[in-house]
Design a protein around this motif. Sequence first.
Motif, PDB file in Angstrom:
ATOM      1  N   HIS A 124      -0.306   8.120   7.461  1.00 39.96           N
ATOM      2  CA  HIS A 124       0.343   7.548   7.333  1.00 39.96           C
ATOM      3  C   HIS A 124       1.894   8.649   7.258  1.00 39.96           C
ATOM      4  O   HIS A 124       2.276   8.628   6.674  1.00 39.96           O
ATOM      5  CB  HIS A 124       0.240   7.202   5.865  1.00 39.96           C
ATOM      6  N   GLY A 125       1.326   9.604   8.441  1.00 41.06           N
ATOM      7  CA  GLY A 125       2.518   9.988   8.537  1.00 41.06           C
ATOM      8  C   GLY A 125       2.325  11.871   7.663  1.00 41.06           C
ATOM      9  O   GLY A 125       0.981  12.539   7.656  1.00 41.06           O
ATOM     10  N   GLY A 126       3.391  12.461   7.961  1.00 41.55           N
ATOM     11  CA  GLY A 126       2.703  14.276   7.301  1.00 41.55           C
ATOM     12  C   GLY A 126       3.454  13.950   6.009  1.00 41.55           C
ATOM     13  O   GLY A 126       3.712  13.655   4.805  1.00 41.55           O
ATOM     14  N   ASN A 127       3.413  15.115   5.557  1.00 38.34           N
ATOM     15  CA  ASN A 127       4.111  15.559   4.030  1.00 38.34           C
ATOM     16  C   ASN A 127       5.325  15.967   3.646  1.00 38.34           C
ATOM     17  O   ASN A 127       5.425  15.318   2.595  1.00 38.34           O
ATOM     18  CB  ASN A 127       3.714  17.194   3.539  1.00 38.34           C
ATOM     19  N   ASP A 128       6.278  14.926   5.065  1.00 35.88           N
ATOM     20  CA  ASP A 128       7.741  14.995   3.869  1.00 35.88           C
ATOM     21  C   ASP A 128       7.517  13.836   4.481  1.00 35.88           C
ATOM     22  O   ASP A 128       8.801  13.331   4.538  1.00 35.88           O
ATOM     23  CB  ASP A 128       8.453  15.803   5.057  1.00 35.88           C
ATOM     24  N   ASP A 129       6.590  13.267   4.568  1.00 34.70           N
ATOM     25  CA  ASP A 129       7.056  11.439   5.358  1.00 34.70           C
ATOM     26  C   ASP A 129       6.687  10.195   4.203  1.00 34.70           C
ATOM     27  O   ASP A 129       6.190   9.292   3.993  1.00 34.70           O
ATOM     28  CB  ASP A 129       6.579  10.613   6.534  1.00 34.70           C
ATOM     29  N   ARG A 130       6.316  10.847   2.964  1.00 30.11           N
ATOM     30  CA  ARG A 130       6.084   9.495   1.819  1.00 30.11           C
ATOM     31  C   ARG A 130       6.669   8.756   1.855  1.00 30.11           C
ATOM     32  O   ARG A 130       5.835   7.754   1.293  1.00 30.11           O
ATOM     33  CB  ARG A 130       6.032  10.549   0.467  1.00 30.11           C
ATOM     34  N   ALA A 131       7.996   9.257   1.680  1.00 26.21           N
ATOM     35  CA  ALA A 131       9.158   7.997   1.072  1.00 26.21           C
ATOM     36  C   ALA A 131       8.409   6.985   2.369  1.00 26.21           C
ATOM     37  O   ALA A 131       8.514   5.819   1.922  1.00 26.21           O
ATOM     38  CB  ALA A 131      10.165   8.035   1.625  1.00 26.21           C
ATOM     39  N   ARG A 132       8.166   7.136   3.703  1.00 26.15           N
ATOM     40  CA  ARG A 132       7.884   6.273   5.101  1.00 26.15           C
ATOM     41  C   ARG A 132       7.038   5.932   5.757  1.00 26.15           C
ATOM     42  O   ARG A 132       6.010   5.246   6.075  1.00 26.15           O
ATOM     43  CB  ARG A 132       9.025   6.408   5.964  1.00 26.15           C
ATOM     44  N   ALA A 133       5.750   6.300   4.369  1.00 23.72           N
ATOM     45  CA  ALA A 133       4.213   6.163   4.990  1.00 23.72           C
ATOM     46  C   ALA A 133       3.714   5.161   5.040  1.00 23.72           C
ATOM     47  O   ALA A 133       3.305   4.743   6.034  1.00 23.72           O
ATOM     48  CB  ALA A 133       3.566   7.086   3.470  1.00 23.72           C
ATOM     49  N   GLU A 134       4.325   3.888   3.937  1.00 20.85           N
ATOM     50  CA  GLU A 134       3.594   2.857   4.723  1.00 20.85           C
ATOM     51  C   GLU A 134       4.269   1.642   5.795  1.00 20.85           C
ATOM     52  O   GLU A 134       3.438   2.076   6.323  1.00 20.85           O
ATOM     53  CB  GLU A 134       3.623   2.096   2.987  1.00 20.85           C
ATOM     54  N   GLU A 135       5.048   2.709   5.647  1.00 23.37           N
ATOM     55  CA  GLU A 135       5.882   1.360   7.089  1.00 23.37           C
ATOM     56  C   GLU A 135       5.760   2.234   8.456  1.00 23.37           C
ATOM     57  O   GLU A 135       5.028   1.750   9.288  1.00 23.37           O
ATOM     58  CB  GLU A 135       7.903   2.192   7.432  1.00 23.37           C
ATOM     59  N   ILE A 136       5.010   4.154   7.887  1.00 26.73           N
ATOM     60  CA  ILE A 136       4.951   4.682   9.322  1.00 26.73           C
ATOM     61  C   ILE A 136       3.115   4.237   9.878  1.00 26.73           C
ATOM     62  O   ILE A 136       2.228   4.047  10.962  1.00 26.73           O
ATOM     63  CB  ILE A 136       4.451   6.173   9.257  1.00 26.73           C
ATOM     64  N   HIS A 137       2.150   3.770   8.934  1.00 29.90           N
ATOM     65  CA  HIS A 137       1.026   3.541   8.838  1.00 29.90           C
ATOM     66  C   HIS A 137       0.889   1.839   9.597  1.00 29.90           C
ATOM     67  O   HIS A 137      -0.060   2.209  10.595  1.00 29.90           O
ATOM     68  CB  HIS A 137       0.336   3.449   7.509  1.00 29.90           C
ATOM     69  N   ARG A 138       1.645   0.838   9.033  1.00 24.00           N
ATOM     70  CA  ARG A 138       1.738   0.133   9.796  1.00 24.00           C
ATOM     71  C   ARG A 138       2.024  -0.498  10.820  1.00 24.00           C
ATOM     72  O   ARG A 138       1.535  -1.132  12.630  1.00 24.00           O
ATOM     73  CB  ARG A 138       2.799  -1.197   8.890  1.00 24.00           C
ATOM     74  N   ARG A 139       3.413   0.579  11.738  1.00 27.84           N
ATOM     75  CA  ARG A 139       4.329   0.532  13.160  1.00 27.84           C
ATOM     76  C   ARG A 139       2.660   1.443  13.808  1.00 27.84           C
ATOM     77  O   ARG A 139       1.987   0.781  14.929  1.00 27.84           O
ATOM     78  CB  ARG A 139       4.749   1.874  12.966  1.00 27.84           C
ATOM     79  N   TYR A 140       1.113   2.263  13.607  1.00 26.02           N
ATOM     80  CA  TYR A 140       0.688   3.052  13.910  1.00 26.02           C
ATOM     81  C   TYR A 140      -0.933   1.492  14.171  1.00 26.02           C
ATOM     82  O   TYR A 140      -0.931   2.032  15.334  1.00 26.02           O
ATOM     83  CB  TYR A 140      -0.370   4.154  13.381  1.00 26.02           C
ATOM     84  N   LEU A 141      -0.624   1.409  13.118  1.00 26.65           N
ATOM     85  CA  LEU A 141      -1.549   0.470  13.442  1.00 26.65           C
ATOM     86  C   LEU A 141      -1.297  -0.849  14.040  1.00 26.65           C
ATOM     87  O   LEU A 141      -2.544  -1.470  15.354  1.00 26.65           O
ATOM     88  CB  LEU A 141      -2.158  -0.437  12.137  1.00 26.65           C
ATOM     89  N   ASP A 142      -0.053  -1.672  13.755  1.00 28.37           N
ATOM     90  CA  ASP A 142      -0.279  -2.327  14.988  1.00 28.37           C
ATOM     91  C   ASP A 142       0.121  -2.027  16.668  1.00 28.37           C
ATOM     92  O   ASP A 142      -0.470  -2.698  17.292  1.00 28.37           O
ATOM     93  CB  ASP A 142       1.508  -2.974  14.838  1.00 28.37           C
ATOM     94  N   GLY A 143       0.840  -0.863  16.666  1.00 32.66           N
ATOM     95  CA  GLY A 143       0.697  -0.525  18.029  1.00 32.66           C
ATOM     96  C   GLY A 143      -0.942  -0.134  18.533  1.00 32.66           C
ATOM     97  O   GLY A 143      -1.217  -1.209  19.698  1.00 32.66           O
ATOM     98  N   THR A 144      -1.328   0.768  18.229  1.00 31.75           N
ATOM     99  CA  THR A 144      -2.929   1.167  18.166  1.00 31.75           C
ATOM    100  C   THR A 144      -3.641  -0.462  18.918  1.00 31.75           C
ATOM    101  O   THR A 144      -4.316  -0.368  19.333  1.00 31.75           O
ATOM    102  CB  THR A 144      -3.604   1.826  17.512  1.00 31.75           C
ATOM    103  N   THR A 145      -3.287  -1.539  17.169  1.00 30.25           N
ATOM    104  CA  THR A 145      -3.827  -2.384  17.510  1.00 30.25           C
ATOM    105  C   THR A 145      -3.718  -3.416  19.389  1.00 30.25           C
ATOM    106  O   THR A 145      -5.031  -4.020  20.062  1.00 30.25           O
ATOM    107  CB  THR A 145      -3.844  -3.687  16.673  1.00 30.25           C
ATOM    108  N   ARG A 146      -2.734  -3.079  19.763  1.00 27.20           N
ATOM    109  CA  ARG A 146      -2.176  -4.593  20.106  1.00 27.20           C
ATOM    110  C   ARG A 146      -2.633  -3.547  22.008  1.00 27.20           C
ATOM    111  O   ARG A 146      -3.211  -4.293  22.448  1.00 27.20           O
ATOM    112  CB  ARG A 146      -0.328  -4.034  20.508  1.00 27.20           C
ATOM    113  N   PHE A 147      -3.125  -2.100  21.609  1.00 20.77           N
ATOM    114  CA  PHE A 147      -3.255  -1.488  23.138  1.00 20.77           C
ATOM    115  C   PHE A 147      -4.788  -1.715  23.222  1.00 20.77           C
ATOM    116  O   PHE A 147      -4.747  -2.021  24.009  1.00 20.77           O
ATOM    117  CB  PHE A 147      -2.891   0.091  22.614  1.00 20.77           C
ATOM    118  N   VAL A 148      -5.792  -1.865  22.002  1.00 17.09           N
ATOM    119  CA  VAL A 148      -6.705  -2.222  21.931  1.00 17.09           C
ATOM    120  C   VAL A 148      -7.069  -3.597  22.951  1.00 17.09           C
ATOM    121  O   VAL A 148      -7.775  -4.404  23.397  1.00 17.09           O
ATOM    122  CB  VAL A 148      -7.675  -1.931  20.520  1.00 17.09           C
ATOM    123  N   ARG A 149      -6.306  -4.511  21.688  1.00 18.92           N
ATOM    124  CA  ARG A 149      -6.289  -6.095  22.845  1.00 18.92           C
ATOM    125  C   ARG A 149      -5.730  -6.025  24.420  1.00 18.92           C
ATOM    126  O   ARG A 149      -5.942  -6.769  24.705  1.00 18.92           O
ATOM    127  CB  ARG A 149      -5.312  -7.244  21.995  1.00 18.92           C
TER     128      ARG A 149
END
Length: 408
Positions: A223-248
């Motif tokens: 979910h990002g780092g200590n300074d990314d709390r405001a964007r944590a969910e956005e960062i997580h969604r982007r990470y999960l989506d990109g990783t899933t598409r790579f696995v696919r």
Amino acid sequence: MTAARVGVFGLLGSGNLGNDGSLEAVLGYLRAEHPEAVVDALCGGPEVVAARYGIPATRLHWYRGEYRTASRAGAIAGKGLGKLVDAVRTAAWVRRHDVVIVPGMGVLEATLPLRPWGFPYSLFLLCASGRLLRTRVALVGVGADAISDRPTRALVRGAARLAAYRSYRDALSRDAMRAMGVDTSRDEVYPDLAFALPTPAASAPSGPPGPPGPVCVGVMDFHGGNDDRARAEEIHRRYLDGTTRFVRALVEDGRPVRLLTGDACDAAVVAAILDAVDSPLVTAAEAASLADLMKETTAADAVVATRYHNLVCALKAGTPTLALSYAAKSSALMESMGLGAYCHPAREVDADRLLEQFRSLEGRSAELRRTLAERNLAANRQLGDQFTALTAALFPAADHVHTLREAS
């Protein structure tokens, strides 16, 4: 000679395989070089540490809900009281020891979300107690990074200054502590402690070359780092989506994919990828240690991983590896092992670009395996120097005995 009383300290036995691997490396050193030492732990998961490593262990925090969010008055009061009780408990535990070792881990960094009154406060209590009670506290092969949050930075800097011994797992960490006002003129840099663990033997080829083998993909509840709390969910969604598409994309190429984790919290990411891809080619490993992770990566043709110690395991196994880098420490590790060109930002996973980098990695597989073999030999030698320096700093009487034995 009186047996040295040695304590080990940290978030050990709490589900993070990297932390436990660092502990295992230090216990291996103590059992080989100081078998007379009496060892116990003050840690996050005492039941796990006692059962797995055969040493007595005490819970790090008096308040059992320390790492749960406190919203009710009772929980807030419990946490506050716990801080006072932990100051007394930590000092009493430190007093019973000649030496306390904090084995590796990123104890001087805030690259993941971190509250100052959690582990940074605990580490400060440890080092302050050591200085007050004349117990040598050693931060061994630890990770550090520049910290912007003022309370966290103050506690981390204070703990580092009060420690009797410090070494770091990369030059980046030492530079960060110097920038935060710690005198690092006597501090050394060595490879991560996990490089001291045994490497599983690779199985020999049983016949002519077959189709491309499995790919290990190490995932993280990122979910990002200590300074990314405001964007944590956005960062997580982007990470999960990109990783899933790579696995696919790997599955569409007919590649078996083995999903790896490094902490109990990563299971949700594994479940999300399995559900989204829905293919028998994608399976999840059930690793309980760094040794298990190394076995998985040894059996793979290549590894793409996020967690720092997933990377360490793959590199130590000698498997070509691509890092989904979430902090500078990952890039520094890859550079030190000769794979600096194979980093991809975890905050901005671009599946197409990642696939392109992966194919480049596999195209250089034989060359990169030779590079990793050479770098691993160098890491083993450097960690031998680390343990020699640790003995000299923490066990001067034992070091004198060893010198006399060698001379005779």
